[in-house]
Write a protein that holds these residues in place. Structure first.
Motif, PDB file in Angstrom:
ATOM      1  N   TYR A 171      39.367  41.873  25.289  1.00 46.25           N
ATOM      2  CA  TYR A 171      38.419  42.302  26.317  1.00 46.25           C
ATOM      3  C   TYR A 171      38.769  41.683  27.674  1.00 46.25           C
ATOM      4  CZ  TYR A 171      35.678  43.774  22.240  1.00 46.25           C
ATOM      5  OH  TYR A 171      35.262  44.362  21.069  1.00 46.25           O
ATOM      6  N   ARG A 172      39.191  40.421  27.664  1.00 47.13           N
ATOM      7  CA  ARG A 172      39.571  39.777  28.930  1.00 47.13           C
ATOM      8  C   ARG A 172      40.778  40.472  29.552  1.00 47.13           C
ATOM      9  NH1 ARG A 172      38.419  34.962  26.049  1.00 47.13           N
ATOM     10  NH2 ARG A 172      40.632  34.663  25.599  1.00 47.13           N
ATOM     11  N   ALA A 173      41.756  40.789  28.736  1.00 47.79           N
ATOM     12  CA  ALA A 173      42.962  41.447  29.250  1.00 47.79           C
ATOM     13  C   ALA A 173      42.643  42.837  29.778  1.00 47.79           C
ATOM     14  CB  ALA A 173      44.020  41.521  28.149  1.00 47.79           C
ATOM     15  N   ASN A 174      41.850  43.591  29.026  1.00 44.00           N
ATOM     16  CA  ASN A 174      41.469  44.938  29.473  1.00 44.00           C
ATOM     17  C   ASN A 174      40.663  44.888  30.770  1.00 44.00           C
ATOM     18  OD1 ASN A 174      42.702  45.970  27.205  1.00 44.00           O
ATOM     19  ND2 ASN A 174      40.809  46.397  26.100  1.00 44.00           N
ATOM     20  N   ALA A 175      39.757  43.911  30.845  1.00 51.55           N
ATOM     21  CA  ALA A 175      38.918  43.782  32.033  1.00 51.55           C
ATOM     22  C   ALA A 175      39.764  43.477  33.265  1.00 51.55           C
ATOM     23  CB  ALA A 175      37.866  42.685  31.829  1.00 51.55           C
ATOM     24  N   GLU A 176      40.741  42.602  33.118  1.00 57.67           N
ATOM     25  CA  GLU A 176      41.589  42.252  34.251  1.00 57.67           C
ATOM     26  C   GLU A 176      42.445  43.430  34.686  1.00 57.67           C
ATOM     27  OE1 GLU A 176      42.840  40.196  37.395  1.00 57.67           O
ATOM     28  OE2 GLU A 176      41.222  39.672  36.005  1.00 57.67           O
ATOM     29  N   ALA A 177      42.974  44.170  33.732  1.00 52.11           N
ATOM     30  CA  ALA A 177      43.776  45.353  34.066  1.00 52.11           C
ATOM     31  C   ALA A 177      42.928  46.393  34.792  1.00 52.11           C
ATOM     32  CB  ALA A 177      44.385  45.946  32.799  1.00 52.11           C
ATOM     33  N   TYR A 178      41.703  46.584  34.343  1.00 54.94           N
ATOM     34  CA  TYR A 178      40.836  47.571  34.967  1.00 54.94           C
ATOM     35  C   TYR A 178      40.405  47.116  36.367  1.00 54.94           C
ATOM     36  CZ  TYR A 178      37.347  51.283  35.277  1.00 54.94           C
ATOM     37  OH  TYR A 178      36.613  52.378  35.668  1.00 54.94           O
ATOM     38  N   ARG A 179      40.202  45.814  36.534  1.00 59.10           N
ATOM     39  CA  ARG A 179      39.843  45.286  37.847  1.00 59.10           C
ATOM     40  C   ARG A 179      40.941  45.586  38.869  1.00 59.10           C
ATOM     41  NH1 ARG A 179      36.286  41.685  37.780  1.00 59.10           N
ATOM     42  NH2 ARG A 179      37.095  40.770  35.864  1.00 59.10           N
ATOM     43  N   LYS A 180      42.187  45.426  38.455  1.00 56.74           N
ATOM     44  CA  LYS A 180      43.308  45.724  39.348  1.00 56.74           C
ATOM     45  C   LYS A 180      43.360  47.213  39.683  1.00 56.74           C
ATOM     46  CE  LYS A 180      46.169  41.818  37.870  1.00 56.74           C
ATOM     47  NZ  LYS A 180      47.397  41.390  37.137  1.00 56.74           N
ATOM     48  N   ARG A 181      43.039  48.054  38.704  1.00 55.37           N
ATOM     49  CA  ARG A 181      43.019  49.503  38.964  1.00 55.37           C
ATOM     50  C   ARG A 181      41.950  49.847  39.990  1.00 55.37           C
ATOM     51  NH1 ARG A 181      43.605  53.416  40.765  1.00 55.37           N
ATOM     52  NH2 ARG A 181      43.829  55.532  39.938  1.00 55.37           N
ATOM     53  N   LEU A 182      40.812  49.172  39.925  1.00 59.12           N
ATOM     54  CA  LEU A 182      39.759  49.448  40.893  1.00 59.12           C
ATOM     55  C   LEU A 182      40.109  48.906  42.282  1.00 59.12           C
ATOM     56  CD1 LEU A 182      36.392  49.087  38.959  1.00 59.12           C
ATOM     57  CD2 LEU A 182      37.979  51.007  39.108  1.00 59.12           C
ATOM     58  N   GLU A 183      40.859  47.849  42.350  1.00 60.41           N
ATOM     59  CA  GLU A 183      41.347  47.367  43.646  1.00 60.41           C
ATOM     60  C   GLU A 183      42.241  48.419  44.295  1.00 60.41           C
ATOM     61  OE1 GLU A 183      43.244  43.694  42.729  1.00 60.41           O
ATOM     62  OE2 GLU A 183      41.357  42.577  42.491  1.00 60.41           O
ATOM     63  N   GLN A 184      43.068  49.057  43.489  1.00 64.82           N
ATOM     64  CA  GLN A 184      43.921  50.143  44.002  1.00 64.82           C
ATOM     65  C   GLN A 184      43.068  51.325  44.461  1.00 64.82           C
ATOM     66  OE1 GLN A 184      46.416  50.905  40.622  1.00 64.82           O
ATOM     67  NE2 GLN A 184      47.719  49.121  40.955  1.00 64.82           N
ATOM     68  N   LEU A 185      42.022  51.639  43.701  1.00 65.56           N
ATOM     69  CA  LEU A 185      41.128  52.742  44.068  1.00 65.56           C
ATOM     70  C   LEU A 185      40.451  52.459  45.401  1.00 65.56           C
ATOM     71  CD1 LEU A 185      39.568  55.363  43.406  1.00 65.56           C
ATOM     72  CD2 LEU A 185      37.921  53.932  42.140  1.00 65.56           C
ATOM     73  N   ASP A 186      39.993  51.248  45.600  1.00 65.42           N
ATOM     74  CA  ASP A 186      39.336  50.877  46.852  1.00 65.42           C
ATOM     75  C   ASP A 186      40.286  51.072  48.038  1.00 65.42           C
ATOM     76  OD1 ASP A 186      37.074  49.523  48.316  1.00 65.42           O
ATOM     77  OD2 ASP A 186      38.646  48.052  48.697  1.00 65.42           O
ATOM     78  N   ALA A 187      41.526  50.659  47.880  1.00 68.45           N
ATOM     79  CA  ALA A 187      42.520  50.827  48.948  1.00 68.45           C
ATOM     80  C   ALA A 187      42.789  52.314  49.209  1.00 68.45           C
ATOM     81  CB  ALA A 187      43.813  50.108  48.573  1.00 68.45           C
ATOM     82  N   PHE A 188      42.864  53.112  48.148  1.00 68.82           N
ATOM     83  CA  PHE A 188      43.085  54.555  48.282  1.00 68.82           C
ATOM     84  C   PHE A 188      41.970  55.200  49.106  1.00 68.82           C
ATOM     85  CE2 PHE A 188      41.739  58.705  46.596  1.00 68.82           C
ATOM     86  CZ  PHE A 188      42.850  59.485  46.894  1.00 68.82           C
ATOM     87  N   ILE A 189      40.727  54.837  48.811  1.00 67.38           N
ATOM     88  CA  ILE A 189      39.600  55.435  49.523  1.00 67.38           C
ATOM     89  C   ILE A 189      39.654  55.084  51.003  1.00 67.38           C
ATOM     90  CG2 ILE A 189      37.081  55.440  49.754  1.00 67.38           C
ATOM     91  CD1 ILE A 189      36.947  54.984  46.716  1.00 67.38           C
ATOM     92  N   ARG A 190      39.938  53.834  51.323  1.00 67.40           N
ATOM     93  CA  ARG A 190      40.001  53.431  52.727  1.00 67.40           C
ATOM     94  C   ARG A 190      41.104  54.186  53.470  1.00 67.40           C
ATOM     95  NH1 ARG A 190      41.638  48.564  52.891  1.00 67.40           N
ATOM     96  NH2 ARG A 190      41.553  47.872  50.729  1.00 67.40           N
ATOM     97  N   GLN A 191      42.237  54.381  52.813  1.00 69.71           N
ATOM     98  CA  GLN A 191      43.344  55.114  53.441  1.00 69.71           C
ATOM     99  C   GLN A 191      42.983  56.572  53.673  1.00 69.71           C
ATOM    100  OE1 GLN A 191      46.433  54.432  50.579  1.00 69.71           O
ATOM    101  NE2 GLN A 191      46.795  52.309  51.222  1.00 69.71           N
ATOM    102  N   GLN A 192      42.287  57.186  52.712  1.00 69.01           N
ATOM    103  CA  GLN A 192      41.918  58.588  52.842  1.00 69.01           C
ATOM    104  C   GLN A 192      40.886  58.805  53.955  1.00 69.01           C
ATOM    105  OE1 GLN A 192      43.109  61.439  50.985  1.00 69.01           O
ATOM    106  NE2 GLN A 192      44.705  59.907  50.646  1.00 69.01           N
ATOM    107  N   ILE A 193      39.869  57.966  54.000  1.00 69.24           N
ATOM    108  CA  ILE A 193      38.824  58.113  55.011  1.00 69.24           C
ATOM    109  C   ILE A 193      39.392  57.913  56.414  1.00 69.24           C
ATOM    110  CG2 ILE A 193      36.649  57.149  55.890  1.00 69.24           C
ATOM    111  CD1 ILE A 193      36.339  58.792  53.326  1.00 69.24           C
ATOM    112  N   ALA A 194      40.424  57.109  56.533  1.00 71.73           N
ATOM    113  CA  ALA A 194      41.039  56.858  57.842  1.00 71.73           C
ATOM    114  C   ALA A 194      41.620  58.128  58.455  1.00 71.73           C
ATOM    115  CB  ALA A 194      42.118  55.788  57.718  1.00 71.73           C
ATOM    116  N   GLN A 195      41.856  59.168  57.652  1.00 73.52           N
ATOM    117  CA  GLN A 195      42.370  60.430  58.183  1.00 73.52           C
ATOM    118  C   GLN A 195      41.336  61.178  59.029  1.00 73.52           C
ATOM    119  OE1 GLN A 195      44.451  63.024  55.311  1.00 73.52           O
ATOM    120  NE2 GLN A 195      44.261  61.376  53.827  1.00 73.52           N
ATOM    121  N   ILE A 196      40.062  60.909  58.803  1.00 68.41           N
ATOM    122  CA  ILE A 196      38.991  61.634  59.481  1.00 68.41           C
ATOM    123  C   ILE A 196      38.706  60.972  60.825  1.00 68.41           C
ATOM    124  CG2 ILE A 196      36.632  62.501  59.281  1.00 68.41           C
ATOM    125  CD1 ILE A 196      36.820  61.890  56.256  1.00 68.41           C
TER     126      ILE A 196
END
Length: 319
Positions: A171-196
Motif C-alpha cells: 500500500y505504501r509503494a502504490n500510494a507513493e507511485a500514485y502521488r507522483k502521478r497526481l503531481e504530473q497531473l497537476d503540472a499538466f493542468i497548469r500548462q493547459q490553462i496557460a494557453q487561455i
C-alpha cells in the motif's frame, strides 16, 4: 474498556466541534480491526473514490462502488442492497463534507466508514459563497484541486494497512507511485490553462462545483445552481447569468455529465436572444467520473478530459 471510553469521548468532542475532524478520523482508523480474508472487501460511494482505492489497494482489494457514471451523489439514496453491502464490507470509503447528502447519517454511523476528505486541512477548504449553505459548511468538490486530492491517498493507505497489515508495504509503494502521478497531473493542468488568455478564463457550468479548480488554476467560475444540485435555478438566475455572458463576451459554457442540461440550454437561449452567440463547449465530469473501462472512468482521465474540454471551449474551438 478504557480504550472504548476514550473513543467515545473523542467522538463526542468531534461531534460537538471541539476536535479537528482529522483527529477523530485518525482515531477511527486506529480502531479498525485486521481482517482474515483476502482480498479486502471495500465499498465506496462515488466512482472516482473507487478508482482511488483501486490505485492504492491494487490486487489486495476487491472494490465495489455504489455510484456509477452519471450518478449525482447529492441526490443519491441508499437502497436496501446498498445498506447490506455497506454492512458486509471490511472497509467503506466515502467523500465526506456532506457530498453524499442523503447518506450522511448512515455513513457516519458505520465504524468502518472512512471519509477521505477528512485528511485535508480545514484551512485549505472553501466555504460556500455567502457563508453556510444548508448542510454545507465547506464546498465538498475538493477533487478539482489535485493538490488537495493528494491528501486522500494517505487516508486510504492508512486504513487499508490497518485492516491488512501484511499488505502495508504494498500500500505504501502504490500510494507513493500514485502521488507522483497526481503531481504530473497537476503540472499538466497548469500548462493547459496557460494557453487561455487571462481575460477568457471564465468557466460557466450547471452547478457551482468548480471553485477549487478555479482557485488552484486561475479560472473565474460561475455556476447556475449552488454547490448542491438539490437547489434549483429560477428564471432570475438564468437571466442574470445570460447578462453576465453577454457582458463578458463568453464564448462557451459547459454541461455536466451528472446534471440535467436543460437549465443551461435556457441560459444559452437567453444569451442568444441578446444577440450574443455562445456555444456548449462540451460535457464535463463533475460529481462522477466516466464509465468503467474508459480513460474518463479514472480520476486522472476524468481531470484530463475536463481540462482539454475547457481549454478548447474557451478558445472557441467547436467540440
Amino acid at each position: 474498556m478504557r480504550t472504548s471510553s476514550n473513543v467515545l469521548v473523542l467522538l463526542t468532542l468531534w461531534v460537538l466541534g471541539f476536535l479537528p475532524q482529522a483527529t477523530a478520523q485518525q482515531d477511527k482508523i486506529a480502531q479498525l480491526q485486521p481482517v482474515r480474508q483476502s482480498p479486502v472487501r471495500v465499498v465506496t460511494t462515488v466512482n472516482f473514490i473507487t478508482d482511488l482505492v483501486q490505485q492504492v489497494g491494487g490486487d489486495r482489494v476487491r472494490v465495489e462502488g455504489l455510484m456509477g457514471a452519471g450518478v449525482d451523489p447529492h441526490l443519491y439514496k441508499a437502497s436496501a442492497g446498498d445498506v447490506r453491502r455497506l454492512q458486509q464490507a471490511d472497509l467503506v470509503f466515502y467523500a465526506g463534507l456532506h457530498l453524499e447528502g442523503k447518506m450522511v447519517e448512515l455513513l457516519e454511523r458505520l465504524p468502518k466508514a472512512i471519509a477521505v476528505t477528512d485528511a485535508i486541512p480545514r484551512e485549505r477548504l472553501i466555504r460556500p459563497a455567502g457563508g453556510f449553505q444548508g448542510q454545507y459548511t465547506y464546498d465538498p468538490h475538493v477533487w478539482f484541486d489535485v493538490t488537495l486530492w493528494q491528501f486522500t491517498i494517505n487516508q486510504v493507505r492508512d486504513a487499508l494497512s490497518r485492516v491488512d497489515p501484511a499488505g502495508a508495504s504494498r500500500y505504501r509503494a502504490n500510494a507513493e507511485a500514485y502521488r507522483k502521478r497526481l503531481e504530473q497531473l497537476d503540472a499538466f493542468i497548469r500548462q493547459q490553462i496557460a494557453q487561455i488568455p487571462p481575460q477568457q478564463r471564465v468557466l460557466i457550468t450547471a452547478h457551482d462545483a468548480f471553485a477549487y479548480l478555479g482557485r488552484r488554476y486561475g479560472l473565474e467560475v460561475r455556476g447556475l445552481q449552488g454547490i448542491s444540485t438539490v437547489s434549483e435555478a429560477g428564471t432570475r438566475d438564468v437571466q442574470a447569468l445570460a447578462d453576465f455572458i453577454v457582458e463578458r463576451r463568453i464564448r462557451a459554457i459547459f454541461v455536466e455529465s451528472s446534471v440535467p442540461r436543460r437549465p443551461l440550454e435556457a441560459v444559452l437561449a437567453a444569451a442568444r436572444s441578446r444577440g450574443w452567440h455562445v456555444i456548449i463547449g462540451g460535457e464535463l465530469f463533475s460529481d462522477a467520473a466516466g464509465s468503467p473501462g474508459t480513460p474518463e472512468g479514472t480520476y486522472v482521465g476524468m481531470m484530463e478530459h475536463n481540462i482539454r474540454t475547457i481549454v478548447n471551449g474557451l478558445l472557441g474551438r467547436e467540440p
